[in-house]
Design an enzyme around this catalytic site. Structure first.
Site, PDB file in Angstrom:
ATOM      1  N   ASN A  62       0.692  -1.155   0.083  1.00 21.37           N
ATOM      2  CA  ASN A  62      -0.144   0.177   0.334  1.00 21.37           C
ATOM      3  C   ASN A  62       0.924   1.238  -0.129  1.00 21.37           C
ATOM      4  O   ASN A  62       1.725   1.600   0.961  1.00 21.37           O
ATOM      5  CB  ASN A  62      -0.906   0.143   1.692  1.00 21.37           C
ATOM      6  CG  ASN A  62      -1.229   1.526   1.459  1.00 21.37           C
ATOM      7  OD1 ASN A  62      -1.877   2.532   0.557  1.00 21.37           O
ATOM      8  ND2 ASN A  62      -2.682   0.923   2.197  1.00 21.37           N
ATOM      9  N   ASN A  89       3.766   4.482 -10.453  1.00 22.11           N
ATOM     10  CA  ASN A  89       2.606   4.345 -11.419  1.00 22.11           C
ATOM     11  C   ASN A  89       1.020   4.515 -10.555  1.00 22.11           C
ATOM     12  O   ASN A  89      -0.094   4.828 -11.096  1.00 22.11           O
ATOM     13  CB  ASN A  89       2.608   3.788 -12.423  1.00 22.11           C
ATOM     14  CG  ASN A  89       0.954   3.459 -13.046  1.00 22.11           C
ATOM     15  OD1 ASN A  89       1.021   3.835 -14.182  1.00 22.11           O
ATOM     16  ND2 ASN A  89       0.464   2.330 -12.622  1.00 22.11           N
ATOM     17  N   SER A 141      -0.809  13.996 -14.623  1.00 25.97           N
ATOM     18  CA  SER A 141      -2.444  13.480 -15.691  1.00 25.97           C
ATOM     19  C   SER A 141      -2.552  14.570 -16.765  1.00 25.97           C
ATOM     20  O   SER A 141      -2.313  15.565 -15.352  1.00 25.97           O
ATOM     21  CB  SER A 141      -3.830  12.792 -14.813  1.00 25.97           C
ATOM     22  OG  SER A 141      -5.354  13.174 -15.652  1.00 25.97           O
ATOM     23  N   TYR A 154      -8.017  14.363  -6.539  1.00 24.63           N
ATOM     24  CA  TYR A 154      -7.141  14.409  -8.102  1.00 24.63           C
ATOM     25  C   TYR A 154      -6.662  15.616  -8.634  1.00 24.63           C
ATOM     26  O   TYR A 154      -5.304  14.550  -9.128  1.00 24.63           O
ATOM     27  CB  TYR A 154      -7.636  14.143  -9.261  1.00 24.63           C
ATOM     28  CG  TYR A 154      -7.227  12.241 -10.375  1.00 24.63           C
ATOM     29  CD1 TYR A 154      -6.945  10.946 -10.003  1.00 24.63           C
ATOM     30  CD2 TYR A 154      -7.051  13.321 -11.296  1.00 24.63           C
ATOM     31  CE1 TYR A 154      -6.162  10.064 -10.596  1.00 24.63           C
ATOM     32  CE2 TYR A 154      -6.146  12.216 -12.232  1.00 24.63           C
ATOM     33  CZ  TYR A 154      -5.498  10.489 -12.150  1.00 24.63           C
ATOM     34  OH  TYR A 154      -5.317   9.667 -12.882  1.00 24.63           O
ATOM     35  N   LYS A 158      -2.743  15.472  -9.232  1.00 23.79           N
ATOM     36  CA  LYS A 158      -1.436  15.471 -10.065  1.00 23.79           C
ATOM     37  C   LYS A 158      -0.393  16.125 -11.057  1.00 23.79           C
ATOM     38  O   LYS A 158       0.500  16.356 -10.853  1.00 23.79           O
ATOM     39  CB  LYS A 158      -2.552  14.890 -11.450  1.00 23.79           C
ATOM     40  CG  LYS A 158      -3.213  13.337 -10.997  1.00 23.79           C
ATOM     41  CD  LYS A 158      -2.426  12.323 -10.964  1.00 23.79           C
ATOM     42  CE  LYS A 158      -2.314  10.859 -10.923  1.00 23.79           C
ATOM     43  NZ  LYS A 158      -1.051  10.029 -11.005  1.00 23.79           N
ATOM     44  N   ILE A 187      -7.646   7.203 -21.318  1.00 19.20           N
ATOM     45  CA  ILE A 187      -6.442   6.042 -21.302  1.00 19.20           C
ATOM     46  C   ILE A 187      -7.616   4.857 -21.216  1.00 19.20           C
ATOM     47  O   ILE A 187      -7.621   4.796 -20.156  1.00 19.20           O
ATOM     48  CB  ILE A 187      -5.171   5.655 -20.656  1.00 19.20           C
ATOM     49  CG1 ILE A 187      -4.704   7.193 -20.860  1.00 19.20           C
ATOM     50  CG2 ILE A 187      -4.300   4.728 -21.383  1.00 19.20           C
ATOM     51  CD1 ILE A 187      -3.843   7.423 -22.244  1.00 19.20           C
TER      52      ILE A 187
END
Ligand code: CAA
Ligand code: NAI
Length: 246
Positions: A62, A89, A141, A154, A158, A187
């Site tokens: 984790n 990643n 991203s 998010y 990023k 993606i």
């Protein structure tokens, strides 16, 4: 082969982009540590690579848990002898409009996508410094560069990854470590499968190549940045997004 005699840890390698990267890295001669939270899927992915004769092992981790990260980095070092490449990643989404976003979901995404990248990099870097070389590849991203509706948490992580990438490129360059990021567009993975159809149609309209990217499109960018072809590339953010939002 472009990664002959190299060893790599790829986080989030039990699916999507991470597994595509593990396949490409193994094909190019690297010994690959597939690090992921999902044990069942991760073991399955590692077995698939082993069956093809590649050197690949699964390590459950984790990335949000520092002790856990330190533990697996030690295990990879004992098993492989060195770590040449780290691909940060692993990542998650908990999408919601700002007004509806809970503090728990805000924090959860920060813990994995931002603090997780910090944990893994800090754990791996001492051995790279001792070796006088290394490659760190972070995953940003399109959302972190341009923002995206429903992704306050998010996008913050990023964008943060870009800041850490450039900072580490400056700090670690003179130690022989190149640090770069890839900023994927949309993606085809489990992550985009969760986007409502109507929203995805709107998003696709912004992509000049008029299709979603494939996990291999990003895996190839990771490969380039990990290879000797990228020896003089440091602190860059490589956009692999079909030309979205130029
Ligand atoms: N771009 C443009 N408009 C968007 C949008 C987007 N990304 N996301 C939502 N909207 C619009 C909706 O079409 C809707 O428009 P109308 O009011 O005109 O119908 C409005 O915003 C409100 O949306 P919802 O009715 O869906 O509101 P909700 O509260 O039920 O759900 C949500 C909100 C959870 C954000 C949901 O809309 C959603 O999941 N959106 C997708 C968010 C997204 O793009 N995530 C990317 C995931 S893939 C990824 O993260 C990888 C990466 O790095 C790019
Ligand atoms: P995915 O959901 O298919 O795979 C993510 C993997 O990360 C999963 O195997 C999951 O088990 C693992 N993971 C999640 N939390 C973890 C944790 N705490 N510790 C260890 N592993 C964990 O996602 P995908 O699409 O392959 O994404 C990979 C990376 O690319 C992520 O960082 C994502 O944010 C980024 N990205 C993805 C885009 C897309 O459109 N799919 C676009 C831009 C960036």
């Amino acid at each position: 082969m472009r990664l002959q005699d190299k060893t790599a840890i790829i986080t989030g390698a039990a699916g999507g982009i991470g597994f595509a990267a593990a396949k490409v890295f193994a094909r190019e001669g690297a010994k690959v540590a597939l690090a992921d939270f999902n044990e069942e899927q991760g073991e399955k992915c590692a077995r698939e690579l082993q069956k093809k004769g590649y050197e690949a092992s699964f390590f459950q981790v984790n990335v949000a848990d520092r002790e856990n990260v330190d533990e697996i980095v030690s295990k990879v070092l004992s098993s492989f002898g060195k770590i040449d490449i780290l691909v940060n990643n692993a990542g998650i989404t908990r999408d919601a409009m700002l007004a509806k976003l809970s503090i728990e979901d805000f924090q959860k995404v920060l813990d994995v996508n931002l603090t997780g990248v910090f944990h893994c990099t800090q754990a791996v870097v001492p051995s790279m410094i001792a070796n006088g070389k290394g490659r760190i590849i972070n995953t940003s991203s399109v959302s972190g560069v341009y923002g995206n509706v429903g992704q306050t948490n998010y996008a913050a992580t990023k964008a943060g990854v870009v800041g850490m990438t450039k900072t580490w490129a400056k700090e670690l360059g003179r130690k022989g470590i190149n640090v770069n990021a890839v900023a994927p567009g949309f993606i085809e993975t489990g992550m985009t499968a969760a986007v409502p159809e109507k929203v995805m149609a709107q998003l696709l309209q912004m992509v000049p190549l008029a299709r979603l990217g494939k996990p291999e499109d990003i895996a190839n960018a990771y490969l380039f940045l990990a290879s000797d072809e990228a020896n003089y590339i440091n602190g860059t953010v490589l956009h692999v997004d079909g030309g979205i939002m130029m």
